[in-house]
Design a protein around this motif. Structure first.
Motif, PDB file in Angstrom:
ATOM      1  N   ASP A  47      -1.289  -1.337   2.155  1.00 21.68           N
ATOM      2  CA  ASP A  47      -0.883   0.060   1.979  1.00 21.68           C
ATOM      3  C   ASP A  47      -1.366   0.611   0.636  1.00 21.68           C
ATOM      4  O   ASP A  47      -1.827   1.761   0.550  1.00 21.68           O
ATOM      5  CB  ASP A  47       0.636   0.179   2.074  1.00 21.68           C
ATOM      6  CG  ASP A  47       1.145  -0.089   3.477  1.00 21.68           C
ATOM      7  OD1 ASP A  47       0.371   0.115   4.429  1.00 21.68           O
ATOM      8  OD2 ASP A  47       2.314  -0.509   3.617  1.00 21.68           O
ATOM      9  N   SER A  48      -1.275  -0.187  -0.420  1.00 23.75           N
ATOM     10  CA  SER A  48      -1.750   0.262  -1.730  1.00 23.75           C
ATOM     11  C   SER A  48      -3.257   0.472  -1.716  1.00 23.75           C
ATOM     12  O   SER A  48      -3.765   1.445  -2.303  1.00 23.75           O
ATOM     13  CB  SER A  48      -1.370  -0.766  -2.800  1.00 23.75           C
ATOM     14  OG  SER A  48       0.038  -0.918  -2.886  1.00 23.75           O
ATOM     15  N   THR A  49      -3.980  -0.413  -1.055  1.00 25.74           N
ATOM     16  CA  THR A  49      -5.443  -0.263  -0.965  1.00 25.74           C
ATOM     17  C   THR A  49      -5.816   1.014  -0.252  1.00 25.74           C
ATOM     18  O   THR A  49      -6.702   1.764  -0.698  1.00 25.74           O
ATOM     19  CB  THR A  49      -6.048  -1.473  -0.239  1.00 25.74           C
ATOM     20  OG1 THR A  49      -5.704  -2.677  -0.937  1.00 25.74           O
ATOM     21  CG2 THR A  49      -7.560  -1.358  -0.157  1.00 25.74           C
ATOM     22  N   ARG A  50      -5.141   1.296   0.845  1.00 25.95           N
ATOM     23  CA  ARG A  50      -5.439   2.531   1.576  1.00 25.95           C
ATOM     24  C   ARG A  50      -5.105   3.761   0.751  1.00 25.95           C
ATOM     25  O   ARG A  50      -5.876   4.740   0.699  1.00 25.95           O
ATOM     26  CB  ARG A  50      -4.640   2.517   2.880  1.00 25.95           C
ATOM     27  CG  ARG A  50      -4.979   3.661   3.845  1.00 25.95           C
ATOM     28  CD  ARG A  50      -4.081   4.844   3.692  1.00 25.95           C
ATOM     29  NE  ARG A  50      -2.686   4.453   3.751  1.00 25.95           N
ATOM     30  CZ  ARG A  50      -1.683   5.257   3.488  1.00 25.95           C
ATOM     31  NH1 ARG A  50      -1.917   6.510   3.106  1.00 25.95           N
ATOM     32  NH2 ARG A  50      -0.425   4.845   3.540  1.00 25.95           N
ATOM     33  N   ASN A  51      -3.960   3.739   0.054  1.00 22.95           N
ATOM     34  CA  ASN A  51      -3.525   4.885  -0.728  1.00 22.95           C
ATOM     35  C   ASN A  51      -4.512   5.189  -1.851  1.00 22.95           C
ATOM     36  O   ASN A  51      -4.970   6.339  -2.009  1.00 22.95           O
ATOM     37  CB  ASN A  51      -2.133   4.611  -1.294  1.00 22.95           C
ATOM     38  CG  ASN A  51      -1.595   5.769  -2.099  1.00 22.95           C
ATOM     39  OD1 ASN A  51      -1.867   6.925  -1.820  1.00 22.95           O
ATOM     40  ND2 ASN A  51      -0.822   5.458  -3.122  1.00 22.95           N
ATOM     41  N   TRP A  52      -4.875   4.191  -2.646  1.00 16.20           N
ATOM     42  CA  TRP A  52      -5.766   4.431  -3.777  1.00 16.20           C
ATOM     43  C   TRP A  52      -7.203   4.663  -3.336  1.00 16.20           C
ATOM     44  O   TRP A  52      -7.940   5.381  -4.017  1.00 16.20           O
ATOM     45  CB  TRP A  52      -5.690   3.262  -4.748  1.00 16.20           C
ATOM     46  CG  TRP A  52      -4.392   3.227  -5.488  1.00 16.20           C
ATOM     47  CD1 TRP A  52      -3.383   2.326  -5.362  1.00 16.20           C
ATOM     48  CD2 TRP A  52      -3.944   4.186  -6.461  1.00 16.20           C
ATOM     49  NE1 TRP A  52      -2.338   2.642  -6.188  1.00 16.20           N
ATOM     50  CE2 TRP A  52      -2.655   3.781  -6.884  1.00 16.20           C
ATOM     51  CE3 TRP A  52      -4.502   5.334  -7.016  1.00 16.20           C
ATOM     52  CZ2 TRP A  52      -1.932   4.482  -7.835  1.00 16.20           C
ATOM     53  CZ3 TRP A  52      -3.775   6.028  -7.958  1.00 16.20           C
ATOM     54  CH2 TRP A  52      -2.512   5.617  -8.364  1.00 16.20           C
ATOM     55  N   THR A  53      -7.607   4.102  -2.229  1.00 14.00           N
ATOM     56  CA  THR A  53      -8.952   4.385  -1.715  1.00 14.00           C
ATOM     57  C   THR A  53      -9.077   5.846  -1.334  1.00 14.00           C
ATOM     58  O   THR A  53     -10.103   6.497  -1.601  1.00 14.00           O
ATOM     59  CB  THR A  53      -9.260   3.482  -0.521  1.00 14.00           C
ATOM     60  OG1 THR A  53      -9.176   2.111  -0.925  1.00 14.00           O
ATOM     61  CG2 THR A  53     -10.663   3.747   0.008  1.00 14.00           C
ATOM     62  N   GLU A  54      -8.042   6.393  -0.703  1.00 16.50           N
ATOM     63  CA  GLU A  54      -8.069   7.816  -0.350  1.00 16.50           C
ATOM     64  C   GLU A  54      -8.145   8.692  -1.595  1.00 16.50           C
ATOM     65  O   GLU A  54      -8.925   9.661  -1.638  1.00 16.50           O
ATOM     66  CB  GLU A  54      -6.817   8.168   0.461  1.00 16.50           C
ATOM     67  CG  GLU A  54      -6.851   7.683   1.897  1.00 16.50           C
ATOM     68  CD  GLU A  54      -5.640   8.132   2.671  1.00 16.50           C
ATOM     69  OE1 GLU A  54      -4.663   8.603   2.010  1.00 16.50           O
ATOM     70  OE2 GLU A  54      -5.635   8.023   3.909  1.00 16.50           O
ATOM     71  N   LYS A  55      -7.358   8.368  -2.620  1.00 18.66           N
ATOM     72  CA  LYS A  55      -7.366   9.180  -3.837  1.00 18.66           C
ATOM     73  C   LYS A  55      -8.711   9.095  -4.554  1.00 18.66           C
ATOM     74  O   LYS A  55      -9.247  10.116  -5.023  1.00 18.66           O
ATOM     75  CB  LYS A  55      -6.240   8.726  -4.758  1.00 18.66           C
ATOM     76  CG  LYS A  55      -4.848   9.037  -4.233  1.00 18.66           C
ATOM     77  CD  LYS A  55      -3.770   8.623  -5.231  1.00 18.66           C
ATOM     78  CE  LYS A  55      -2.388   8.990  -4.715  1.00 18.66           C
ATOM     79  NZ  LYS A  55      -1.312   8.602  -5.659  1.00 18.66           N
ATOM     80  N   ILE A  56      -9.272   7.896  -4.661  1.00 20.76           N
ATOM     81  CA  ILE A  56     -10.574   7.743  -5.330  1.00 20.76           C
ATOM     82  C   ILE A  56     -11.654   8.474  -4.555  1.00 20.76           C
ATOM     83  O   ILE A  56     -12.534   9.128  -5.150  1.00 20.76           O
ATOM     84  CB  ILE A  56     -10.905   6.251  -5.476  1.00 20.76           C
ATOM     85  CG1 ILE A  56      -9.934   5.586  -6.459  1.00 20.76           C
ATOM     86  CG2 ILE A  56     -12.338   6.051  -5.949  1.00 20.76           C
ATOM     87  CD1 ILE A  56     -10.084   4.086  -6.546  1.00 20.76           C
TER      88      ILE A  56
END
Length: 373
Positions: A47-56
């Motif tokens: 979930d953290s990977t998906r969240n920060w990937t979207e923001k980046i």
């Protein structure tokens, strides 16, 4: 058509069972199968990977294309599977305006010549920016977007399927628990073969036809006496002994022990099947979640390529600006900023061109003339 209706009814029943189980879990009325700590950590990291990937990804798009309208247009072209039209960069547009201004104001004047030189430099800067955007989009944005639209969708699908398998498993556990409780309650019922008053219970009309020493009537006797079926309030409650034939017309007859045994066996079989499906789905989901580590390695490589392309872009811009500075230095007199301004931000390397104005040239020419006699 019948097959589709049966499948639709079965799916509706499964959905209803899952909804009931989910609602009872939310209200704390049902037990929930908890996942192990390692699995929970994998879910959290995913979930953290998906969240920060979207923001980046979103912020990198803003960096490469600050215009929100242009970003929306590019997004629509991508969704429609159409090629994004070529767009003029801001540097190239500025170079075009400067070249047109020099052509109109006079390309032979000092101002026109300077505009032409700056326009050429801005055009080179715009081309470098175009190459940087193209390289960053391919090497950095595309892998991030592929992860969100490909791998993450697969992970989300398997996680939803795992959630459904868990709800089915917990529903089977609850069903088995209820069946065992009912079976245990049925085994506590006393044996109704000790005496006649405990062996069966008669209603008012039925007890009037039997004396205290008689046995329960046979089925044929009841059929001969009541050929049209039972009439209320005449009904007969037979013993709970499975060997005795159950009579028609009873209002409530508890299930016997054999029926509850069959119910428990069926619930246990359904629980074994649900447990097997849950374990299989949990293993599939776990393998996908562990693949997040390889995703991090891939994103790290893409990040290095992005930094390399960004370094190349800024190095090209610096080289073009140095060349422009040298060309402008040969066209006019330059002076460095005084030492008193070195403390001001952005004034350490201030250069100012001071070509002689027409008024100053005319003033020098008049001063050089001999005095009038």
């Amino acid at each position: 058509m019948d097959f589709n209706m049966k499948k639709l009814a079965s799916d509706a029943g499964i959905f209803f069972t899952r909804a009931v189980q989910f609602t009872e879990e939310k209200f704390g009325q049902a037990e929930k199968t908890e996942l192990d700590a390692h699995f929970e950590n994998l879910l959290t990291r995913a979930d953290s990977t998906r969240n920060w990937t979207e923001k980046i990804l979103r912020q990198t798009e803003v960096l490469l294309q600050p215009n929100p309208s242009a970003r929306v247009e590019e997004f629509l072209y991508e969704k429609l599977d159409r090629k994004v039209p070529s767009r003029v960069t801001n540097g190239e547009l500025l170079a075009q305006y400067m070249a047109e201004a020099a052509s109109e104001l006079g390309p032979t004047t000092p101002y026109g010549k300077t505009l032409i030189k700056v326009a050429e430099a801005e055009k080179l800067l715009g081309g470098a920016e175009r190459d940087f955007i193209h390289t960053a989009s391919i090497n950095f944005l595309t892998p991030l977007r592929n992860f969100l639209e490909g791998d993450w969708k697969t992970i989300s699908k398997e996680r939803r399927l795992l959630q459904n398998r868990r709800l089915d498993l917990d529903a089977c556990k609850a069903r088995l628990k209820k069946a065992k409780a009912a079976e245990a309650k049925a085994t506590t019922v006393p044996d109704f073969q000790e005496t006649r008053p405990r062996n069966y219970i008669l209603s008012a009309s039925a007890s009037a036809t039997l004396d205290d020493t008689s046995c329960p009537p046979s089925w044929s006797e009841w059929e001969e006496k009541y050929p049209g079926g039972w009439r209320l309030p005449c009904f007969f409650l037979l013993p709970l002994n499975p060997s005795v034939t159950q009579a028609r017309g009873c209002l409530s007859l508890p299930k016997n022990r054999k029926l509850w045994n069959d119910e428990v066996d069926k619930a246990e079989q359904e629980l074994r099947v649900a447990q097997t499906e849950f374990d299989r789905q949990a293993e599939v989901t776990r393998l996908l979640l562990e693949g997040i580590s390889s995703t991090h390695v891939n994103h790290l490589r893409c990040l290095h390529e992005f930094i390399e392309s960004q370094t190349t872009y800024y190095a090209q811009c610096y080289r073009h600006m140095l060349d422009l500075q040298k060309q402008l230095g040969r066209c006019g007199r330059w002076r460095r900023a005084p030492l008193s301004t070195l403390g001001n931000p952005g004034s350490q390397i201030q250069m100012a061109a001071q070509p002689p104005s027409d008024f100053q040239a005319l003033s020098w020419a008049l001063q050089s003339l001999p005095p009038h006699p």
